[in-house]
Write a protein that holds these residues in place. Structure first.
Motif, short mmCIF file in Angstrom:
data_model
loop_
_atom_site.label_atom_id
_atom_site.label_comp_id
_atom_site.label_asym_id
_atom_site.label_seq_id
_atom_site.Cartn_x
_atom_site.Cartn_y
_atom_site.Cartn_z
N UNK A 55 6.16 -8.30 51.04
CA UNK A 55 5.77 -7.62 49.81
C UNK A 55 4.86 -8.55 49.04
N UNK A 56 3.68 -8.04 48.65
CA UNK A 56 2.74 -8.92 47.97
C UNK A 56 1.95 -8.20 46.90
N UNK A 57 0.97 -8.92 46.36
CA UNK A 57 0.12 -8.41 45.29
C UNK A 57 -1.34 -8.59 45.69
N UNK A 58 -2.14 -7.57 45.40
CA UNK A 58 -3.59 -7.64 45.58
C UNK A 58 -4.21 -7.69 44.19
N UNK A 59 -5.01 -8.71 43.93
CA UNK A 59 -5.62 -8.91 42.62
C UNK A 59 -7.13 -8.79 42.76
N UNK A 60 -7.80 -8.76 41.59
CA UNK A 60 -9.26 -8.71 41.58
C UNK A 60 -9.84 -7.33 41.76
N UNK A 61 -9.04 -6.28 41.55
CA UNK A 61 -9.55 -4.91 41.69
C UNK A 61 -10.38 -4.55 40.46
N UNK A 62 -11.31 -3.64 40.64
CA UNK A 62 -12.21 -3.23 39.57
C UNK A 62 -11.61 -2.05 38.79
N UNK A 63 -10.47 -2.30 38.15
CA UNK A 63 -9.83 -1.25 37.37
C UNK A 63 -9.18 -0.16 38.18
N UNK A 64 -8.98 -0.38 39.47
CA UNK A 64 -8.41 0.64 40.34
C UNK A 64 -6.99 0.28 40.78
N UNK A 65 -6.35 -0.63 40.05
CA UNK A 65 -5.00 -1.05 40.42
C UNK A 65 -3.93 -0.07 39.96
N UNK A 66 -2.67 -0.52 40.04
CA UNK A 66 -1.54 0.32 39.65
C UNK A 66 -1.53 0.56 38.15
N UNK A 67 -1.05 1.73 37.76
CA UNK A 67 -0.79 2.03 36.36
C UNK A 67 0.59 1.48 36.03
N UNK A 68 0.61 0.35 35.31
CA UNK A 68 1.85 -0.37 35.12
C UNK A 68 2.86 0.40 34.29
N UNK A 69 2.42 1.38 33.50
CA UNK A 69 3.39 2.18 32.76
C UNK A 69 4.23 3.04 33.70
N UNK A 70 3.64 3.42 34.83
CA UNK A 70 4.37 4.21 35.81
C UNK A 70 4.91 3.34 36.95
N UNK A 71 4.41 2.12 37.08
CA UNK A 71 4.86 1.20 38.12
C UNK A 71 5.28 -0.12 37.48
N UNK A 72 6.44 -0.15 36.82
CA UNK A 72 6.87 -1.40 36.18
C UNK A 72 7.14 -2.52 37.17
N UNK A 73 7.33 -2.17 38.44
CA UNK A 73 7.59 -3.20 39.44
C UNK A 73 6.37 -4.12 39.60
N UNK A 74 5.17 -3.59 39.34
CA UNK A 74 3.97 -4.42 39.45
C UNK A 74 3.96 -5.49 38.36
N UNK A 75 4.33 -5.10 37.15
CA UNK A 75 4.39 -6.08 36.06
C UNK A 75 5.45 -7.13 36.33
N UNK A 76 6.61 -6.70 36.83
CA UNK A 76 7.68 -7.64 37.12
C UNK A 76 7.28 -8.62 38.21
N UNK A 77 6.63 -8.12 39.26
CA UNK A 77 6.20 -9.00 40.34
C UNK A 77 5.15 -10.00 39.85
N UNK A 78 4.25 -9.55 38.98
CA UNK A 78 3.23 -10.47 38.46
C UNK A 78 3.85 -11.51 37.56
N UNK A 79 4.84 -11.13 36.76
CA UNK A 79 5.52 -12.10 35.91
C UNK A 79 6.25 -13.14 36.74
N UNK A 80 6.89 -12.70 37.83
CA UNK A 80 7.57 -13.66 38.71
C UNK A 80 6.57 -14.64 39.33
N UNK A 81 5.40 -14.13 39.70
CA UNK A 81 4.38 -15.00 40.28
C UNK A 81 3.89 -16.02 39.25
N UNK A 82 3.69 -15.57 38.01
CA UNK A 82 3.23 -16.48 36.97
C UNK A 82 4.29 -17.52 36.63
#
Length: 381
Positions: A55-82
């Protein structure tokens, strides 16, 4: 009888060499086609690939990433990475809206004999609601096996074979944008032991269970390497005596896989895909004499609105009713006599005379099989 030795010029020698080459080419062209080899019908048991996932993260997208309001798991994963990088958000701070990040599932195949330091390809697929992974970069993602251990580490730029654009409510898309590949994107960190050099024997596993093929493989090996070298254990496994030395065993397997097999006729089989209407027959399918009746039944239902107008001064109301007209039409079916078909071309010709669609042929073939006139195994996929 006197033999004269005449000196030849360099031109004549070159011409003779060309003639010799042409003669070898003509001889090779006259030889029969290469027979089926053991490596094309069997493989050494234990020599296999292993599935890896992460399970990983893809960064550097041109505004085409996940909508974090509907996908809170993306925010949590990014916080863990930071946090692993020593960065943490202040207490009570609002969660950031990440538009350039997408959560992905990373998969890969760990080939047999892969050693630490080698590179393998990985596949990246979005698991959220990202619009596109084009232009993104996969950050370091550990890939685990079925035992939970880490066997590879993936990272790199995602290659997406597609394109898309949207504006003003209109959208154009070519191919799939939510999945891509990272060529040589993972580095092997741990090797998987392969039981190739264990024991005094190796086992060949046939690609398909067939006692005839297993017997032929064992017979060819014994004729080439001596009686008792190979034994067919069942319809799918052939046991072969092999040398103990690793180098000698590798050479032995290499020569073993190149041994030619005599031609054999496969088991007659008809493969049917009812979802797409596809029908595939192999060369061993034969058809016995039978008679087939094929006809079409069509039902047409039409509705016509009818207005019921009340009589004058009757204080009635106008009512709209429906008048249904049902028609049943059955085309005149005829009984077709299908002759015996000993070859595949004859079977195809006999089925084409029916004039039926592939969907109708699915039922017709099943009926022919039930009647005992189709000498083949039906397999529905």
């Amino acid at each position: 009888m006197t033999t004269l030795a005449l000196p030849l010029s360099s031109t004549a020698i070159g011409a003779l060499r060309q003639l010799a080459v042409f003669g070898l080419l003509a001889l090779a062209a006259a030889q029969p086609a290469h027979a089926l080899r053991i490596k094309e019908v069997a493989a050494v048991q234990g020599v296999r690939s292993n599935q890896l996932t992460g399970y990983g993260l893809v960064v550097g997208l041109d505004g085409t990433g996940d909508q974090t309001t509907q996908m809170p798991i993306t925010t949590q994963a990014m916080q863990n990475y930071l946090q692993q990088a020593g960065i943490s958000l202040p207490a009570g701070a609002t969660a950031p809206q990440l538009k350039n990040v997408a959560t992905v599932i990373v998969t890969a195949q760990l080939p047999a004999f892969a050693q630490p330091g080698q590179s393998i390809d990985v596949t990246v697929a979005s698991m959220g609601n990202a619009k596109s992974l084009k232009g993104g970069t996969l950050i370091a993602t550990p890939l685990r096996g079925a035992d939970g251990e880490i066997y590879a580490l993936a990272q790199g730029n995602v290659v997406v074979g597609g394109a898309g654009a949207s504006a003003g409510g209109s959208k154009v898309q070519v191919n799939h944008l939510s999945a891509g590949r990272v060529p040589d994107g993972a580095q092997v960190e741990r090797s998987v032991p392969t039981p190739l050099h264990e024991g005094e024997t190796i086992k060949l596993g046939l690609n398909a269970s067939d006692f005839q093929t297993a017997r032929k493989v064992a017979r060819v090996i014994n004729e080439r390497l001596g009686g008792g070298t190979a034994t067919a254990l069942d319809g799918r496994t052939v046991q072969v005596q092999a040398p103990q030395d690793p180098g000698a065993r590798v050479n032995f397997i290499a020569e073993l896989e190149e041994l030619p097999l005599p031609d054999s006729t496969p088991a007659a089989k008809v493969v049917i895909n009812p979802r797409t209407g596809s029908i595939v027959l192999n060369q061993a399918v034969t058809l016995g004499p039978c008679a087939i009746a094929h006809g079409n039944l069509s039902i047409t239902i039409s509705s016509t609105p009818v207005i019921s107008q009340p009589a004058p001064l009757s204080q009635g109301q106008t009512v709209v009713a429906q008048k249904s007209d049902i028609q049943i039409k059955q085309d005149g079916g005829k009984v077709l006599q299908v002759p015996a078909s000993p070859q595949l071309a004859d079977v195809v010709r006999a089925l084409n005379t029916l004039g039926a669609t592939p969907q109708d042929l699915l039922a017709i073939l099943q009926a022919i099989k039930a009647a005992g006139a189709l000498n083949a195994e039906l397999e529905v996929i």
